[in-house]
Design an enzyme around this catalytic site. Structure first.
Site, short mmCIF file in Angstrom:
data_model
loop_
_atom_site.label_atom_id
_atom_site.label_comp_id
_atom_site.label_asym_id
_atom_site.label_seq_id
_atom_site.Cartn_x
_atom_site.Cartn_y
_atom_site.Cartn_z
N GLU B 59 0.81 -1.22 0.00
CA GLU B 59 0.00 0.00 0.00
C GLU B 59 0.84 1.26 0.00
O GLU B 59 0.55 2.22 -0.73
CB GLU B 59 -0.94 0.00 1.20
CG GLU B 59 -2.14 -0.93 1.07
CD GLU B 59 -1.82 -2.39 1.34
OE1 GLU B 59 -0.67 -2.70 1.74
OE2 GLU B 59 -2.71 -3.24 1.13
N HIS B 128 -11.98 -4.77 9.59
CA HIS B 128 -12.47 -4.53 8.22
C HIS B 128 -13.73 -3.69 8.18
O HIS B 128 -14.50 -3.76 7.22
CB HIS B 128 -12.76 -5.87 7.53
CG HIS B 128 -11.57 -6.49 6.89
ND1 HIS B 128 -10.42 -6.78 7.59
CD2 HIS B 128 -11.32 -6.87 5.61
CE1 HIS B 128 -9.54 -7.33 6.77
NE2 HIS B 128 -10.06 -7.39 5.57
C1 LIG Z 1 -2.91 -4.77 4.26
C2 LIG Z 1 -3.99 -5.47 3.52
N1 LIG Z 1 -4.17 -5.24 2.20
C3 LIG Z 1 -5.15 -5.86 1.51
C4 LIG Z 1 -5.99 -6.76 2.12
C5 LIG Z 1 -7.10 -7.48 1.35
N2 LIG Z 1 -6.69 -8.89 1.19
C6 LIG Z 1 -7.12 -9.82 2.06
S1 LIG Z 1 -6.38 -11.31 1.76
C7 LIG Z 1 -5.52 -10.71 0.45
C8 LIG Z 1 -4.60 -11.62 -0.30
C9 LIG Z 1 -3.49 -12.12 0.57
O1 LIG Z 1 -2.76 -13.09 -0.13
P1 LIG Z 1 -1.75 -14.04 0.63
O2 LIG Z 1 -0.90 -13.22 1.56
O3 LIG Z 1 -1.02 -14.82 -0.40
O4 LIG Z 1 -2.64 -14.98 1.55
P2 LIG Z 1 -3.73 -16.01 1.03
O5 LIG Z 1 -5.04 -15.30 1.04
O6 LIG Z 1 -3.34 -16.47 -0.34
O7 LIG Z 1 -3.73 -17.14 2.02
C10 LIG Z 1 -5.81 -9.36 0.25
C11 LIG Z 1 -5.24 -8.55 -0.83
C12 LIG Z 1 -5.79 -6.96 3.52
N3 LIG Z 1 -6.59 -7.78 4.21
N4 LIG Z 1 -4.78 -6.32 4.16
#
Ligand SMILES: Cc1ncc(C[n+]2csc(CCOP(=O)(O)OP(=O)(O)O)c2C)c(N)n1
Ligand SMILES: Cc1ncc(C[n+]2csc(CCOP(=O)(O)OP(=O)(O)O)c2C)c(N)n1
Ligand SMILES: [Mg+2]
Ligand SMILES: [Mg+2]
Lengths: 323, 323, 323, 323
Positions: B59, B128
């Site tokens: 971000e 959230h």
């Molecule tokens: C700081 C932040 N940015 C964006 C989000 C929205 N978001 C939730 S899960 C996710 C993807 C995360 O991917 P990863 O770290 O690979 O974990 P996975 O969901 O694949 O287990 C996003 C973009 C968030 N929760 N927190």
């Protein structure tokens, strides 16, 4: 193959089946609007939770993400407190305040359940720091996804833990996607274990679809960390069979890719191996399924009947209760 | 034509990408995924990956990159998935975007638009469900907008892109599915003035964004027992169009402010303070605020409902100031 | 040794002497309370600015930190606008609003002057992104210290620039201290160039006390970046002879260490080499000193006499002037 | 004994480190450097590097580590050099420190103290002059304190460490050199109530932190022409002791709030709103706010002075509400 190894395999298998069935039921309950909000499924990644947490004892700590049902179950939380939590009931582990993304159990040192990507890493560093300062022999397992590796917080925490040689096991659940963004569009260098090694800590990648390899790597990692070698990094190469969350139409992946990974389903893989070694037959499998189903039914029934937190308690637990 | 808030927003982005080659959209999952709320669905296919740019989970880096690109002549639209994650980019917004023009003695400008979803109401729990637009409205150098209607969803973006300074647009998650009519030639709208969404003589209800529908519903109920509320949609949270507010209060002599933010230190506090400071002798009753309870948002539906401003709460407040 | 090489050396020497004398005078002016606030000196690090910026043309961009006097001068800003700025005068490059930490010159694409450690990196990524999208052949040189490498923003920006293959030259001014914190207490892995290479970009370390080596490395770096090879990372190993800022009692360093580094003073080093090659004698050196002194005297006098920004203009440049 | 605000703060930290082995101090340059404002000078030598812990520039990581350590039974005192850098740790403070107890249904607690310097007045310009404590006072789950006297500098820290929840302490940079008497047995102080620093019947001046001396000086001036101001030091910004404020206004019927934050959305707005909402019929004049001009803080002295609340501004406001 010793008795013991056979027993271990059965436990690993059972652990994965519990997670799989639990989440399959969660999907039904979500469709029935019993569960709301965001729900992120672990289906396909069960080997990571089941394999990793075997290496930890009760003195150790776990920090996880919003995709934590599997880890919570593997850490010993009951299906009942998890489901009650997702039903928003007072009997839930977080009294209905957390939901699917915020599962906690202080008694098991299970510190969530964090819904900010990367947000749990500093907590893990702090838990490990405290254990070190209090001379507790504990290890903190910190789980996060491949997407979290792009966050600045990952970098800060890796450096801090390595600089202070803290007992943290950084466990990256690399399922190749951050929501709809594929690994190669998240990272310039997609070999995450290699990246981690640049902080001067031991790091290696593991086949996250093979629960025995995960369990083995986790034991080695926990041993070195406990021995005071400082933190280490495990990249667990896995894949989620389902969409990112129940909101996700899953438009960004090739269905054939999903099918290819399903051929490496951690449960069927281990089951096949056990059958080949004469450690598993249909009766045993049926028993496992029956036990899990029974546990699930009890949990669902209990969650259904459980009371809600009274609205008068809305503002409770914002601050400590004062006597 | 019939459309939705989401489609109007998408149309505004598409139009900007079509008519101004300096414009591009950048953020997490805006491309392949189509935006976590589906706002940018289809735009990647239409404009390609250079202009509809998926970013890693970074971000601070991509918001700051938007600032840099804006200084260098582009007109970036940066999407932060939700306000909850914008804390990670707040330093860039506060210390760079809002500051560079002044700090450079007017040499630099940051014609950047940052869009983010805000608000609670979908059982997403404490991390959230924030409504922090009031914080951004505190920062000199920024403009802060909150489209609450389909016209504004369509029209505020082009106006923001025409602005030489950074503009933040807060889209309440509960509004995306709002359906309604939009003029075929709908385009830029004024972004300086508040709007009176309903006329009334007995009381002024002041709100913005996601709670506008709630306030209008409350006005309907109040009308049933003869209390005619004027409903003001602030639209711009910085600068605040206090003129429109004070004019209305000068005729109704009573005001209730509805704001989904936590009560203490809310934007509603600023509005309340301005009314009492500048129209003290016009007031026939103390100003009231209907805000969120001061708790991290709980997951359970009944607790979340209790924490958020509801129609009934506004009606009670409206009766209290007019009774 | 060609004519040209001799000329280059004289220019490099003059460039460094200008910075040294400028800052020595700044110290006097600070003691005389003509300059206030934080002031961070570059003395000892002159070879970095003088050597690096030779590789850039007017189309290129520079992003720097609060320790930027040397870079500003090397980029062509006049001593007069810098001093006037530090005097808080209207004729300062930032009309007195920025001071020592916030030197800007849009016409030279000198984008500051950023006082948040790591805060400039995302701007550099954005500037490079804009140049790439507008097909400008420009390179952005981004300067920051060894301490900034510990900030999450560093990590996010390295990944983003490498992922998008943007024309950024990341230039780390490694002076071995972040305020009072030595390199080995900031970083688990102190080989910063090695760390940078983990993002898959070309990185190498340079003796930052030898202006000719810096100039040479900078040219090679700029060429590869301009050729489209993506970003690169230069670690410039240098040392600050003075305290962190004029507030700093400098208690944390061993005086002997400072003396050792002073033996490698970049100015005396080059001067000696030039004398050995018969390219410098006392008269030439005296001329350089005299020219610089004269320039400085004029600048101080001008700053003294310059008017203040009228107080009525306090809120000007917060937003663009509206015609 | 004679002492200063800085020494009182240091004594409070030393005392805590001496009497409670769970306490440790962590932050940038708190050790070798002695704290960027010299608060912790000598403590490293006294308590060693484990308990007076220098950190890399990684605000999010070490603040989050403080949260984790607090959850694991320690009592960390985390120092963020200044509020200006705290944006980089705001996610950890908002989404973890303030939220974990509630989100976990009361299972977890975060007995953490975070200290930071706040405020302007030393010509540090736009990025180093913020007063953002009002933002933190908006967050449920936190306690926010602003010591404005030597007694409070000495006494608020131990009280904060006794609190089971996260407490933020804002120390205004202009107060450190304030000298005065401190009782030899000075210790913990009440942190719930505001304090009346001067009694008066004509008008209530409400302020906190760095502007308390300014407000008291204004009260002196007002007294000269017979206007007797009561001066309230809020001390705790969250929760706000509105009782003390309302009681005073009930006798003076006039209020002026002095707050170094930017006017719109300032803490002063909340105080102003509460007074008018709860004591409307007590007011003989509209409440006034004396806040900072809504501009990024300029460097030049005359502009900075014009931007900040001055004695003269308060006197004018005081005369206006009483005249
Ligand atoms: C700081 C932040 N940015 C964006 C989000 C929205 N978001 C939730 S899960 C996710 C993807 C995360 O991917 P990863 O770290 O690979 O974990 P996975 O969901 O694949 O287990 C996003 C973009 C968030 N929760 N927190
Ligand atoms: C985010 C942030 N944290 C802390 C500070 C306070 N601070 C200013 S300079 C500095 C040291 C930076 O060291 P380095 O990056 O090596 O640059 P150098 O000063 O050595 O040139 C610190 C801690 C700051 N300005 N920004
Ligand atoms: Mg992933
Ligand atoms: Mg340094």
């Amino acid at each position: 193959m010793t008795e013991l190894e056979a027993k271990l395999r059965t436990e690993l298998l059972t652990g994965m089946v519990r997670i799989r069935r639990f989440e399959e039921r969660c999907v039904e309950l979500y469709s029935a609007s019993k569960i709301r909000g965001f729900m992120h499924l672990y289906i396909g990644e069960e080997a990571v939770a089941a394999g990793l947490l075997r290496a930890l004892g009760p003195e150790d700590a776990v920090v996880s993400t919003y995709r934590e049902h599997g880890l919570a179950l593997a850490r010993g939380l009951g299906m009942d407190v998890l489901l009650a939590e997702m039903f928003g009931k007072r009997t839930g582990c977080s009294r209905g305040r957390g939901g699917s993304m915020h599962i906690f159990d202080a008694s098991r040192r299970f510190y969530g359940g964090n819904a900010i990507v990367g947000g749990g890493l500093p907590l893990a560093v702090g838990l490990a720091l405290a254990d070190r300062m209090r001379d507790r022999p504990a290890v903190t397992a910190c789980l996060f996804g491949d997407g979290a590796v792009a966050e600045g917080e990952f970098h800060e925490c890796m450096n801090l833990a390595a600089l202070w040689r803290l007992p943290v096991m950084f466990c990256c659940e690399n399922n190749r996607y951050a929501m709809g963004t594929a690994l190669s569009r998240e990272h310039a260098e997609t070999d995450l274990a290699l990246r981690a090694s640049s902080y001067g800590m031991r790091s290696w990648a593991v086949d996250g679809m093979d629960v025995e390899l995960v369990a083995d790597a986790a034991r080695r990692a926990a041993d070195t960390v406990r021995a005071g070698a400082g933190p280490c990094f495990l990249e667990l190469r896995t894949y989620r069979f389902r969409a990112h969350s129940l909101y996700d139409p899953d438009r960004y992946r090739d269905k054939a890719e999903i099918e290819r990974w399903k051929e490496r389903d951690p449960i069927t893989q281990l089951a096949a191996r056990m059958r080949a070694d004469g450690q598993l037959d249909d009766t045993v499998l049926a028993e496992i399924d029956a036990d899990v189903a029974a546990e699930l039914d009890r949990a669902v029934a209990a969650a259904e009947e459980a009371p809600l937190e009274p609205v008068e308690d809305l503002t409770r637990h914002v601050y400590a209760d004062r006597g | 034509m019939k459309t939705t808030y989401r489609e109007a927003m998408r149309e505004a982005i598409r139009d900007a990408l079509t008519t101004d080659e300096r414009v591009f959209l950048m953020g997490e999952d805006v491309g392949r995924y189509g935006g976590c709320f589906g706002v940018s669905l289809g735009l990647l296919e239409e404009f390609g990956p250079e202009r509809v740019r998926d970013t890693p989970l970074s971000e601070s880096a991509f918001v700051g990159a938007g600032i840099g690109a804006a200084m260098a002549g582009m007109r970036p639209i940066v999407e932060i998935m939700t306000v909850n994650f914008s804390m990670l980019a707040l330093d860039q917004i506060l210390n760079n975007a809002a500051t560079l023009r002044h700090m450079s003695g007017g040499q630099l400008g940051v014609p950047l638009v940052i869009r983010m979803t805000t608000g609670a109401g979908r059982q997403l729990a404490a991390q959230h469900s924030h409504s922090l637009e009031g914080w951004y409205a505190h920062i000199p150098g920024l403009r802060v907008l909150a489209p609450a209607t389909i016209e504004d969803a369509r029209g505020m973006l082009p106006s923001a892109l025409d602005d030489p300074d950074p503009v933040l647009i807060f889209e309440h998650g509960s509004l995306y599915n709002m359906a309604g009519e939009l003029a075929d030639d709908a385009g830029p709208v004024d972004i300086d003035r508040a709007a009176i969404r309903r006329h009334g003589r007995d009381l002024t209800l002041i709100t913005y964004g996601g709670t506008l529908p709630t306030a209008l519903a409350a006005a309907d109920e109040l009308a049933v027992d003869g209390v005619h509320a004027e409903v003001i949609d602030l639209r711009s949270l910085r600068p605040l169009d206090e003129h429109t507010v004070l004019e209305s209060v000068a005729t109704t002599h009573r005001a209730v402010i509805v704001d989904e933010g936590w009560r203490s230190g809310s934007l509603a506090a600023e509005v309340s303070a301005r009314i009492a400071e500048q129209a003290l002798y016009e007031l026939d009753a103390p100003v009231r605020r209907v805000c969120s309870a001061e708790v991290p948002m709980p997951y359970a539906k009944h607790l979340e409902d209790a924490a958020l401003p509801q129609v009934a709460d506004i009606v009670v407040a409206g009766r209290a100031v007019t009774g």
